[in-house]
Design a protein around this motif. Sequence first.
Motif, short mmCIF file in Angstrom:
data_model
loop_
_atom_site.label_atom_id
_atom_site.label_comp_id
_atom_site.label_asym_id
_atom_site.label_seq_id
_atom_site.Cartn_x
_atom_site.Cartn_y
_atom_site.Cartn_z
N THR A 1 0.84 -1.18 0.00
CA THR A 1 0.00 0.00 0.00
C THR A 1 0.88 1.24 0.00
O THR A 1 2.11 1.15 0.04
N GLY A 2 0.25 2.39 -0.04
CA GLY A 2 0.92 3.67 -0.05
C GLY A 2 -0.15 4.75 -0.10
O GLY A 2 -1.35 4.46 -0.04
N PHE A 3 0.28 5.98 -0.20
CA PHE A 3 -0.67 7.10 -0.24
C PHE A 3 -1.57 6.94 -1.46
O PHE A 3 -1.10 6.78 -2.59
N THR A 4 -2.87 6.99 -1.24
CA THR A 4 -3.82 6.65 -2.30
C THR A 4 -4.19 7.87 -3.15
O THR A 4 -4.00 9.03 -2.76
N ASN A 5 -4.79 7.57 -4.30
CA ASN A 5 -5.30 8.64 -5.16
C ASN A 5 -6.34 9.47 -4.42
O ASN A 5 -6.39 10.70 -4.56
N ALA A 6 -7.19 8.81 -3.65
CA ALA A 6 -8.24 9.52 -2.90
C ALA A 6 -7.63 10.47 -1.89
O ALA A 6 -8.09 11.62 -1.72
N GLU A 7 -6.59 10.01 -1.20
CA GLU A 7 -5.94 10.88 -0.22
C GLU A 7 -5.23 12.04 -0.90
O GLU A 7 -5.26 13.18 -0.41
N GLU A 8 -4.59 11.79 -2.04
CA GLU A 8 -3.92 12.87 -2.77
C GLU A 8 -4.94 13.90 -3.23
O GLU A 8 -4.67 15.12 -3.22
N ALA A 9 -6.12 13.45 -3.64
CA ALA A 9 -7.17 14.37 -4.05
C ALA A 9 -7.65 15.20 -2.86
O ALA A 9 -7.82 16.43 -2.97
N GLN A 10 -7.84 14.56 -1.72
CA GLN A 10 -8.30 15.28 -0.54
C GLN A 10 -7.23 16.22 -0.01
O GLN A 10 -7.55 17.24 0.62
N ALA A 11 -5.98 15.90 -0.25
CA ALA A 11 -4.88 16.79 0.14
C ALA A 11 -4.72 17.97 -0.82
O ALA A 11 -3.97 18.91 -0.54
N GLY A 12 -5.41 17.90 -1.96
CA GLY A 12 -5.40 19.00 -2.91
C GLY A 12 -4.33 18.94 -3.98
O GLY A 12 -4.09 19.92 -4.69
N PHE A 13 -3.70 17.75 -4.15
CA PHE A 13 -2.61 17.65 -5.11
C PHE A 13 -2.87 16.72 -6.30
O PHE A 13 -2.05 16.66 -7.22
N ALA A 14 -3.95 15.98 -6.29
CA ALA A 14 -4.15 14.98 -7.34
C ALA A 14 -4.19 15.61 -8.73
O ALA A 14 -3.68 15.04 -9.70
N ASP A 15 -4.78 16.80 -8.85
CA ASP A 15 -4.89 17.44 -10.15
C ASP A 15 -3.67 18.32 -10.47
O ASP A 15 -3.60 18.93 -11.53
N LYS A 16 -2.69 18.34 -9.55
CA LYS A 16 -1.48 19.14 -9.76
C LYS A 16 -0.25 18.26 -9.98
O LYS A 16 0.77 18.76 -10.48
N ALA A 17 -0.33 17.00 -9.60
CA ALA A 17 0.83 16.12 -9.65
C ALA A 17 1.13 15.66 -11.07
O ALA A 17 0.22 15.51 -11.90
N ARG A 18 2.40 15.38 -11.34
CA ARG A 18 2.79 14.81 -12.64
C ARG A 18 2.32 13.38 -12.75
O ARG A 18 2.07 12.90 -13.85
N TRP A 19 2.24 12.68 -11.64
CA TRP A 19 1.76 11.30 -11.60
C TRP A 19 1.31 10.99 -10.18
O TRP A 19 1.68 11.70 -9.23
#
Length: 231
Positions: free
Chosen positions: A163-181
């Motif tokens: 496991t690792g930091f999930t897409n859902a968590e990255e979205a809630q942290a505000g970075f999913a739409d800013k990250a390169r991957w």
Amino acid sequence: MSRILFVLTGADHWTLADGTRHPTGYWAEEFVVPFEILKSAGHEIVVATPGGVVPVVDAGSLAPDANGGAETAAHRAEVIRSSAELRAPLDLADVRLDEVDAVFYPGGHGPMEDLAVDATSGALLTAALDSGKPLAVVCHAPAALLAATRPDGSGSVAGHRLTGFTNAEEAQAGFADKARWLLQDRLADLGADFVEGPPWEPNVVVDRTLITGQNPASSAGVAEELARRLA
């Protein structure tokens, strides 16, 4: 007593998709909580970073609201300030796996910048996986596994549950739409069996000698499992 290698990011920023640099480093909880658990169990800890640079703590990870209150935040800041291990890290290139009993990678967004593409770190991770020694990795630190490959180019963690930091968590942290991957996507692309838990809740996945944690709240569980392996 065992000797545990903590590999920390040497990055102080994370480059986003638009080229801007987000200030970051390692996440305080993911260093301090395992550090204290493992030290209290009597283990020796040595720290290494790429180039032997002094690692930078993500300032956001020392905010009271990231630590359940000001008292815990102040305690973690003091542990970081007073830890001699952080002030003079080894150069990762000089590390010998046969001189340690286990390896631990704390997270933070920093590993997305440097360890994800660090061949020296990748070779260490592959060797650790093959050695039978415990390997513990938490939150964004599984990004380092992207650099761990076999001679045929396949991922060293292909076929592993993790496991690792999930897409859902990255979205809630505000970075999913800013990250390169996104980390979850890249680990799945490696052929790993990514085990996603509810956002922000502890989730520790153990497969053979690999111990992974999903997020900061998983840090204690990862460290406790590592301590059990070393008992």
